[in-house]
Write a protein that holds these residues in place. Structure first.
Motif, PDB file in Angstrom:
ATOM      1  N   PRO A   4       0.840  -1.208   0.000  1.00 41.17           N
ATOM      2  CA  PRO A   4       0.000   0.000   0.000  1.00 41.17           C
ATOM      3  C   PRO A   4       0.868   1.248   0.000  1.00 41.17           C
ATOM      4  O   PRO A   4       2.025   1.220   0.433  1.00 41.17           O
ATOM      5  CB  PRO A   4      -0.788  -0.128   1.304  1.00 41.17           C
ATOM      6  CG  PRO A   4       0.075  -0.973   2.188  1.00 41.17           C
ATOM      7  CD  PRO A   4       0.769  -1.942   1.277  1.00 41.17           C
ATOM      8  N   TYR A  30     -11.344   4.952   7.083  1.00 41.52           N
ATOM      9  CA  TYR A  30     -10.895   3.589   7.378  1.00 41.52           C
ATOM     10  C   TYR A  30     -11.736   2.556   6.638  1.00 41.52           C
ATOM     11  O   TYR A  30     -11.209   1.591   6.072  1.00 41.52           O
ATOM     12  CB  TYR A  30     -10.963   3.333   8.881  1.00 41.52           C
ATOM     13  CG  TYR A  30     -10.584   1.922   9.254  1.00 41.52           C
ATOM     14  CD1 TYR A  30      -9.242   1.536   9.273  1.00 41.52           C
ATOM     15  CD2 TYR A  30     -11.557   0.975   9.557  1.00 41.52           C
ATOM     16  CE1 TYR A  30      -8.890   0.240   9.590  1.00 41.52           C
ATOM     17  CE2 TYR A  30     -11.208  -0.325   9.876  1.00 41.52           C
ATOM     18  CZ  TYR A  30      -9.875  -0.689   9.887  1.00 41.52           C
ATOM     19  OH  TYR A  30      -9.527  -1.992  10.190  1.00 41.52           O
ATOM     20  N   ILE A  33     -11.288   3.630   2.382  1.00 44.21           N
ATOM     21  CA  ILE A  33     -10.079   3.979   1.644  1.00 44.21           C
ATOM     22  C   ILE A  33      -8.860   3.174   2.066  1.00 44.21           C
ATOM     23  O   ILE A  33      -8.080   2.736   1.223  1.00 44.21           O
ATOM     24  CB  ILE A  33      -9.796   5.488   1.770  1.00 44.21           C
ATOM     25  CG1 ILE A  33     -10.998   6.299   1.245  1.00 44.21           C
ATOM     26  CG2 ILE A  33      -8.533   5.857   1.004  1.00 44.21           C
ATOM     27  CD1 ILE A  33     -10.838   7.797   1.369  1.00 44.21           C
ATOM     28  N   GLY A  34      -8.651   2.973   3.352  1.00 39.37           N
ATOM     29  CA  GLY A  34      -7.464   2.231   3.756  1.00 39.37           C
ATOM     30  C   GLY A  34      -7.258   2.200   5.254  1.00 39.37           C
ATOM     31  O   GLY A  34      -8.065   2.726   6.035  1.00 39.37           O
ATOM     32  N   ASN A  35      -6.153   1.588   5.641  1.00 36.11           N
ATOM     33  CA  ASN A  35      -5.851   1.411   7.054  1.00 36.11           C
ATOM     34  C   ASN A  35      -5.214   2.662   7.643  1.00 36.11           C
ATOM     35  O   ASN A  35      -4.308   3.248   7.057  1.00 36.11           O
ATOM     36  CB  ASN A  35      -4.889   0.232   7.232  1.00 36.11           C
ATOM     37  CG  ASN A  35      -4.711  -0.140   8.679  1.00 36.11           C
ATOM     38  OD1 ASN A  35      -5.687  -0.335   9.398  1.00 36.11           O
ATOM     39  ND2 ASN A  35      -3.471  -0.262   9.123  1.00 36.11           N
ATOM     40  N   LEU A  62      -2.265   7.280   6.509  1.00 34.82           N
ATOM     41  CA  LEU A  62      -3.155   6.323   5.871  1.00 34.82           C
ATOM     42  C   LEU A  62      -2.372   5.406   4.941  1.00 34.82           C
ATOM     43  O   LEU A  62      -1.572   5.873   4.126  1.00 34.82           O
ATOM     44  CB  LEU A  62      -4.229   7.077   5.078  1.00 34.82           C
ATOM     45  CG  LEU A  62      -5.156   6.281   4.164  1.00 34.82           C
ATOM     46  CD1 LEU A  62      -6.136   5.467   4.985  1.00 34.82           C
ATOM     47  CD2 LEU A  62      -5.907   7.224   3.230  1.00 34.82           C
ATOM     48  N   ASP A  63      -2.588   4.103   5.051  1.00 34.41           N
ATOM     49  CA  ASP A  63      -2.090   3.131   4.071  1.00 34.41           C
ATOM     50  C   ASP A  63      -3.230   2.774   3.140  1.00 34.41           C
ATOM     51  O   ASP A  63      -4.305   2.361   3.603  1.00 34.41           O
ATOM     52  CB  ASP A  63      -1.603   1.852   4.754  1.00 34.41           C
ATOM     53  CG  ASP A  63      -0.214   1.985   5.342  1.00 34.41           C
ATOM     54  OD1 ASP A  63       0.427   3.015   5.105  1.00 34.41           O
ATOM     55  OD2 ASP A  63       0.222   1.059   6.041  1.00 34.41           O
ATOM     56  N   SER A  64      -3.027   2.902   1.832  1.00 31.42           N
ATOM     57  CA  SER A  64      -4.095   2.578   0.892  1.00 31.42           C
ATOM     58  C   SER A  64      -3.520   1.968  -0.383  1.00 31.42           C
ATOM     59  O   SER A  64      -2.455   2.371  -0.855  1.00 31.42           O
ATOM     60  CB  SER A  64      -4.911   3.824   0.544  1.00 31.42           C
ATOM     61  OG  SER A  64      -5.952   3.504  -0.366  1.00 31.42           O
ATOM     62  N   TYR A  65      -4.261   1.006  -0.930  1.00 29.44           N
ATOM     63  CA  TYR A  65      -3.888   0.393  -2.203  1.00 29.44           C
ATOM     64  C   TYR A  65      -4.444   1.211  -3.377  1.00 29.44           C
ATOM     65  O   TYR A  65      -4.171   0.897  -4.533  1.00 29.44           O
ATOM     66  CB  TYR A  65      -4.423  -1.040  -2.283  1.00 29.44           C
ATOM     67  CG  TYR A  65      -3.760  -1.976  -1.300  1.00 29.44           C
ATOM     68  CD1 TYR A  65      -2.585  -2.636  -1.628  1.00 29.44           C
ATOM     69  CD2 TYR A  65      -4.302  -2.182  -0.028  1.00 29.44           C
ATOM     70  CE1 TYR A  65      -1.963  -3.485  -0.718  1.00 29.44           C
ATOM     71  CE2 TYR A  65      -3.689  -3.037   0.881  1.00 29.44           C
ATOM     72  CZ  TYR A  65      -2.523  -3.686   0.531  1.00 29.44           C
ATOM     73  OH  TYR A  65      -1.907  -4.523   1.435  1.00 29.44           O
ATOM     74  N   VAL A  71      -7.965   8.045  -4.082  1.00 28.98           N
ATOM     75  CA  VAL A  71      -8.060   8.486  -2.683  1.00 28.98           C
ATOM     76  C   VAL A  71      -8.779   9.832  -2.615  1.00 28.98           C
ATOM     77  O   VAL A  71      -9.663  10.038  -1.778  1.00 28.98           O
ATOM     78  CB  VAL A  71      -6.660   8.580  -2.045  1.00 28.98           C
ATOM     79  CG1 VAL A  71      -6.746   9.233  -0.660  1.00 28.98           C
ATOM     80  CG2 VAL A  71      -6.039   7.192  -1.931  1.00 28.98           C
ATOM     81  N   ASP A 202      -1.216  -4.335   7.865  1.00 27.27           N
ATOM     82  CA  ASP A 202      -2.144  -3.607   8.734  1.00 27.27           C
ATOM     83  C   ASP A 202      -1.857  -3.799  10.220  1.00 27.27           C
ATOM     84  O   ASP A 202      -2.140  -2.907  11.020  1.00 27.27           O
ATOM     85  CB  ASP A 202      -3.581  -4.027   8.446  1.00 27.27           C
ATOM     86  CG  ASP A 202      -4.105  -3.454   7.139  1.00 27.27           C
ATOM     87  OD1 ASP A 202      -3.383  -2.644   6.519  1.00 27.27           O
ATOM     88  OD2 ASP A 202      -5.230  -3.799   6.739  1.00 27.27           O
ATOM     89  N   ARG A 363     -12.639  -3.328  -0.110  1.00 29.48           N
ATOM     90  CA  ARG A 363     -12.260  -3.129   1.291  1.00 29.48           C
ATOM     91  C   ARG A 363     -13.374  -3.555   2.250  1.00 29.48           C
ATOM     92  O   ARG A 363     -13.092  -4.062   3.337  1.00 29.48           O
ATOM     93  CB  ARG A 363     -11.869  -1.668   1.524  1.00 29.48           C
ATOM     94  CG  ARG A 363     -11.419  -1.418   2.961  1.00 29.48           C
ATOM     95  CD  ARG A 363     -10.588  -0.182   3.118  1.00 29.48           C
ATOM     96  NE  ARG A 363     -10.220   0.006   4.512  1.00 29.48           N
ATOM     97  CZ  ARG A 363      -9.212  -0.620   5.118  1.00 29.48           C
ATOM     98  NH1 ARG A 363      -8.458  -1.460   4.435  1.00 29.48           N
ATOM     99  NH2 ARG A 363      -8.936  -0.395   6.396  1.00 29.48           N
TER     100      ARG A 363
END
Length: 376
Positions: A4, A30, A33-35, A62-65, A71, A202, A363
């Protein structure tokens, strides 16, 4: 599976229940979009550039793929869902929620709809102070200066007051730190490697991935199963035993848990299908001589997918030597796992049916899986 990307997001609100607006936005980020890795303190700050009520501001990591533009689209959708309306008037205005991408790792993006790093963020103390809480050493990719230095040099003399209530990080609802070792298994194409990888990112886990691609007997087995079955299963057993023994014995003080995408028990499951008579009897004896010395997982996850979905996944990932796997073979593997897991009592087992879930691309499905894993 690619890693990510790290995003730094600024949040602000100065209408209605400002703290609640921020918390609702954090939860939505969360879920969609992501962790969320870190959240700063919340600061009360005066309106910048116009007369209005004070703002509540914070920043998060934020971690996101998702790609940066995706985003941004997600953030704008959250703003709309929370009730923000844009008047179209140029300049600043009061808003229920304001969500901005400050950094996207070290990317420099300049399009009509997205500019990263966020323009003039270095001139705004209400951005820099909460950002400094969580990213003081991060370097501005254009200015080549750290956030902490930008804060020290900022000429904005606004006075910010920290709020003594912390926002809740939604990721904390899933606690896997109570486990030392989690093993994830499933049929061919079930998604065990993808789930193990996502969870490792995560939940700060040491990730152990099976080295199946290095096995020289695997392509040969799919061409001539009878000839290469015993050689394949013995090589897998030796490699799995060696790898899992080595990796589990090496402590990593900076990781909270170990997550693997296989466990040595799969050797027994597969060999029962591929070997016959005397070969299986010999293999089983050798297996249990090794198995008694292997560390057992506290949590064992079996990802179940029906045969149709497995074949779809196998075709999608495109490994040439897997394309002619028969339905009957996959069904025997599923049956072998389920029969074994009904009778074993060495570890806690969670069987999750993900036949109608895509936890890699969706997600919501991924969070559904996490919720199932945490149910008692």
């Amino acid at each position: 599976m690619e890693k990510p990307k790290i995003f730094y997001i600024a949040l602000g609100s100065n209408k209605g229940d400002k703290f609640k607006n921020l918390q609702t936005a954090v939860t939505a980020i969360y879920e969609r979009i992501g962790n969320i890795k870190l959240i700063s303190k919340v600061y009360k700050s005066p309106a910048f550039g116009f007369e209005s009520e004070d703002f509540f501001n914070c920043c998060l990591v934020l971690d996101s793929y998702l790609k940066p533009q995706e985003v941004l689209g997600g953030l704008l959708k959250i703003e709309t869902d929370l009730g923000r309306t844009r008047s179209g008037i140029k300049g600043y205005e009061a808003r229920i929620i304001d969500l901005d991408i400050i950094f996207a790792e070290d990317a420099i993006i300049d399009t009509e709809t997205l500019k990263v790093p966020h323009p003039e963020m270095e001139k705004r103390r209400f951005v820099l102070l909460p950002l400094n809480d969580i990213a003081s050493k991060v370097i501005h990719p254009k200015l080549e200066t750290s956030v902490s230095v930008l804060l020290d040099e900022c000429e904005d003399d606004s006075v910010l007051e920290p709020i003594k209530i912390w926002l809740k990080n939604p990721s904390k609802q899933y606690d896997f730190s109570k486990f030392n070792y989690i093993a994830i298994e499933g049929n061919i194409g079930a998604g065990k490697t993808s789930l193990a990888t996502k969870m490792a990112y995560d939940f700060n886990a040491k990730l152990i991935l099976e080295r199946f691609a290095d096995n020289p007997f695997l392509p040969k087995f799919y061409e001539d199963a009878n000839r290469y079955a015993f050689s394949l299963e013995m090589s897998f057993l030796a490699d799995r035993y060696q790898q899992i023994s080595d990796d589990l014995s090496q402590l990593d003080l900076f990781k909270d848990v170990i997550i693997s995408d296989y466990y040595v028990i799969k050797s027994l499951i597969f060999s029962k299908i591929t070997l016959g008579g005397d070969e299986f009897s010999l293999y089983r004896k050798l297996f249990y001589l090794m198995y008694k010395d292997i560390k057992k997982p506290e949590l064992y996850i079996y990802l179940y997918q029906n045969t149709e979905r497995l074949q779809q996944n196998i075709r999608k990932r495109g490994r040439t030597y897997e394309q002619n796997i028969a339905d009957d073979y996959l069904e025997k593997i599923n049956a072998g796992y389920l029969d074994f897991l009904k009778t074993q009592n060495d570890f806690d087992v969670k069987i999750i049916d993900v036949s109608n879930r895509d936890f890699v691309e969706n997600r919501e499905d991924y969070l559904w899986v996490l919720k199932k894993l945490c149910e008692s």
